[in-house]
Scaffold this motif. Structure first.
Motif, PDB file in Angstrom:
ATOM      1  N   GLN A   3      11.375 -55.050  32.359  1.00  0.00           N
ATOM      2  CA  GLN A   3      12.007 -55.349  31.083  1.00  0.00           C
ATOM      3  C   GLN A   3      12.023 -56.838  30.772  1.00  0.00           C
ATOM      4  O   GLN A   3      12.040 -57.673  31.669  1.00  0.00           O
ATOM      5  N   ILE A   4      12.041 -57.119  29.498  1.00  0.00           N
ATOM      6  CA  ILE A   4      12.044 -58.491  29.023  1.00  0.00           C
ATOM      7  C   ILE A   4      13.462 -59.009  28.891  1.00  0.00           C
ATOM      8  O   ILE A   4      14.380 -58.280  28.529  1.00  0.00           O
ATOM      9  N   SER A   5      13.637 -60.263  29.209  1.00  0.00           N
ATOM     10  CA  SER A   5      14.876 -60.968  28.912  1.00  0.00           C
ATOM     11  C   SER A   5      14.556 -62.091  27.948  1.00  0.00           C
ATOM     12  O   SER A   5      13.443 -62.616  27.934  1.00  0.00           O
ATOM     13  N   ARG A   6      15.546 -62.462  27.141  1.00  0.00           N
ATOM     14  CA  ARG A   6      15.364 -63.548  26.178  1.00  0.00           C
ATOM     15  C   ARG A   6      16.226 -64.730  26.577  1.00  0.00           C
ATOM     16  O   ARG A   6      17.229 -64.579  27.256  1.00  0.00           O
ATOM     17  N   SER A   7      15.826 -65.905  26.142  1.00  0.00           N
ATOM     18  CA  SER A   7      16.645 -67.099  26.287  1.00  0.00           C
ATOM     19  C   SER A   7      16.795 -67.722  24.910  1.00  0.00           C
ATOM     20  O   SER A   7      15.819 -67.830  24.169  1.00  0.00           O
ATOM     21  N   THR A   8      18.021 -68.104  24.586  1.00  0.00           N
ATOM     22  CA  THR A   8      18.297 -68.654  23.263  1.00  0.00           C
ATOM     23  C   THR A   8      18.797 -70.086  23.381  1.00  0.00           C
ATOM     24  O   THR A   8      19.079 -70.592  24.475  1.00  0.00           O
ATOM     25  N   SER A   9      18.924 -70.742  22.241  1.00  0.00           N
ATOM     26  CA  SER A   9      19.511 -72.076  22.194  1.00  0.00           C
ATOM     27  C   SER A   9      20.988 -71.985  22.547  1.00  0.00           C
ATOM     28  O   SER A   9      21.549 -70.888  22.663  1.00  0.00           O
ATOM     29  N   LYS A  10      21.644 -73.146  22.709  1.00  0.00           N
ATOM     30  CA  LYS A  10      23.056 -73.163  23.100  1.00  0.00           C
ATOM     31  C   LYS A  10      23.929 -72.368  22.142  1.00  0.00           C
ATOM     32  O   LYS A  10      24.921 -71.762  22.532  1.00  0.00           O
ATOM     33  N   THR A  11      23.565 -72.378  20.877  1.00  0.00           N
ATOM     34  CA  THR A  11      24.349 -71.664  19.873  1.00  0.00           C
ATOM     35  C   THR A  11      24.051 -70.180  19.853  1.00  0.00           C
ATOM     36  O   THR A  11      24.795 -69.394  19.264  1.00  0.00           O
ATOM     37  N   GLY A  12      22.962 -69.787  20.493  1.00  0.00           N
ATOM     38  CA  GLY A  12      22.569 -68.385  20.497  1.00  0.00           C
ATOM     39  C   GLY A  12      21.864 -67.954  19.229  1.00  0.00           C
ATOM     40  O   GLY A  12      21.531 -66.787  19.057  1.00  0.00           O
ATOM     41  N   LYS A  13      21.589 -68.906  18.320  1.00  0.00           N
ATOM     42  CA  LYS A  13      21.016 -68.558  17.019  1.00  0.00           C
ATOM     43  C   LYS A  13      19.497 -68.571  17.006  1.00  0.00           C
ATOM     44  O   LYS A  13      18.870 -67.974  16.143  1.00  0.00           O
ATOM     45  N   GLN A  14      18.888 -69.276  17.948  1.00  0.00           N
ATOM     46  CA  GLN A  14      17.426 -69.367  17.957  1.00  0.00           C
ATOM     47  C   GLN A  14      16.860 -68.883  19.276  1.00  0.00           C
ATOM     48  O   GLN A  14      17.322 -69.286  20.348  1.00  0.00           O
ATOM     49  N   ASN A  15      15.866 -67.996  19.213  1.00  0.00           N
ATOM     50  CA  ASN A  15      15.177 -67.553  20.411  1.00  0.00           C
ATOM     51  C   ASN A  15      14.243 -68.663  20.868  1.00  0.00           C
ATOM     52  O   ASN A  15      13.398 -69.131  20.105  1.00  0.00           O
ATOM     53  N   VAL A  16      14.408 -69.126  22.101  1.00  0.00           N
ATOM     54  CA  VAL A  16      13.603 -70.227  22.626  1.00  0.00           C
ATOM     55  C   VAL A  16      12.395 -69.694  23.378  1.00  0.00           C
ATOM     56  O   VAL A  16      11.288 -70.200  23.246  1.00  0.00           O
ATOM     57  N   TYR A  17      12.606 -68.667  24.180  1.00  0.00           N
ATOM     58  CA  TYR A  17      11.485 -68.015  24.856  1.00  0.00           C
ATOM     59  C   TYR A  17      11.917 -66.645  25.374  1.00  0.00           C
ATOM     60  O   TYR A  17      13.113 -66.344  25.474  1.00  0.00           O
ATOM     61  N   SER A  18      10.909 -65.823  25.693  1.00  0.00           N
ATOM     62  CA  SER A  18      11.134 -64.516  26.303  1.00  0.00           C
ATOM     63  C   SER A  18      10.366 -64.490  27.617  1.00  0.00           C
ATOM     64  O   SER A  18       9.334 -65.148  27.755  1.00  0.00           O
ATOM     65  N   TYR A  19      10.876 -63.753  28.587  1.00  0.00           N
ATOM     66  CA  TYR A  19      10.187 -63.734  29.877  1.00  0.00           C
ATOM     67  C   TYR A  19      10.355 -62.381  30.551  1.00  0.00           C
ATOM     68  O   TYR A  19      11.276 -61.627  30.260  1.00  0.00           O
ATOM     69  N   MET A  20       9.425 -62.097  31.456  1.00  0.00           N
ATOM     70  CA  MET A  20       9.556 -60.895  32.281  1.00  0.00           C
ATOM     71  C   MET A  20       9.152 -61.217  33.708  1.00  0.00           C
ATOM     72  O   MET A  20       8.228 -62.003  33.957  1.00  0.00           O
ATOM     73  N   SER A  21       9.896 -60.674  34.642  1.00  0.00           N
ATOM     74  CA  SER A  21       9.672 -60.925  36.054  1.00  0.00           C
ATOM     75  C   SER A  21       8.481 -60.108  36.549  1.00  0.00           C
ATOM     76  O   SER A  21       8.298 -58.960  36.162  1.00  0.00           O
ATOM     77  N   LEU A  22       7.672 -60.725  37.410  1.00  0.00           N
ATOM     78  CA  LEU A  22       6.487 -60.041  37.930  1.00  0.00           C
ATOM     79  C   LEU A  22       6.721 -59.388  39.284  1.00  0.00           C
ATOM     80  O   LEU A  22       5.920 -58.575  39.715  1.00  0.00           O
ATOM     81  N   ALA A  23       7.799 -59.754  39.974  1.00  0.00           N
ATOM     82  CA  ALA A  23       8.010 -59.160  41.302  1.00  0.00           C
ATOM     83  C   ALA A  23       9.492 -58.997  41.618  1.00  0.00           C
ATOM     84  O   ALA A  23       9.968 -59.478  42.643  1.00  0.00           O
TER      85      ALA A  23
END
Length: 211
Positions: free
Chosen positions: A110-130
């Motif tokens: 599954q994907i997780s997202r990371s946002t700015s400090k305010t939570g208003k802007q998506n900064v990047y999305s990532y998924m673990s490989l292992a």
């Protein structure tokens, strides 16, 4: 140097086929990082005020992270893992149960997202490989960066390696800034102030975090 000399000596089509669209790894689009942080904090008997003192993060920010209103960036998670005396992998993708992992392209987690400090802007999305590997000290991730105007400098323990798969990445390390293209890579100690974002609208990298 002529145009031909500037062409990277790697098959970029191969990498595009390898990574595809990060959405392909999505299975329910769950974000449970905040829940895991809260669970580990409570297991350790640490109050949210004490965690604020240990990390320097405001109590309100920690509450936003634990509730899921703000999706913490990976540098923030690594700093929290240190304060909680917990492996970063447990916070990012939970504890594993296996001695090794083989991750097929169409079986990513599954994907997780990371946002700015305010939570208003998506900064990047990532998924673990292992995520299945138990007791791991490295976290291997496919990360899709987005162009961000909110420059959140990160400083924490550990080491990081990034390899650009597609798009153009802008990386700041200390006082230096670099544009990284497909095939370029960087290795740095996370104790050096750093910030990474997409220079193009989106960019995809392979990132390996080491505690």
């Amino acid at each position: 140097m002529d145009k031909q000399d500037k062409i990277p000596h790697i098959n970029l089509d191969y990498f595009e086929d390898l990574t595809g669209n990060i959405k392909n790894g999505e299975k329910g689009d769950v974000d449970e990082v905040g829940k895991r942080i809260k669970q580990v904090r409570e297991e350790r008997g640490i109050s949210i005020e004490n965690l604020s003192d240990l990390t320097g993060f405001d109590v309100s920010r920690l509450q936003d992270i634990e509730s899921g209103r703000v999706k913490p960036q990976l540098g923030t998670v690594m700093k929290l893992s240190k304060a909680l005396d917990s492996a970063v992998g447990r916070l990012v993708s939970d504890m594993g149960t296996k001695l090794y992992a083989i991750t097929r392209k169409d079986e990513r987690k599954q994907i997780s997202r990371s946002t700015s400090k305010t939570g208003k802007q998506n900064v990047y999305s990532y998924m673990s490989l292992a995520p299945e590997v138990q007791g791991r000290h490295m976290e291997a991730l496919i990360v899709q960066l987005e162009k961000s105007k909110d420059k959140e400098i990160s400083v924490h323990n550990g080491e990081e390696f990034v390899f650009v798969l597609n798009g153009v990445v802008n990386l700041t390390i200390g006082k230096d800034t670099y544009d990284l293209e497909p095939g370029d890579s960087a290795y740095y100690l996370s104790t050096t102030a750093h910030f990474i974002t997409a220079k193009t609208e989106k960019a995809t990298i392979l990132a390996v975090l080491y505690e």
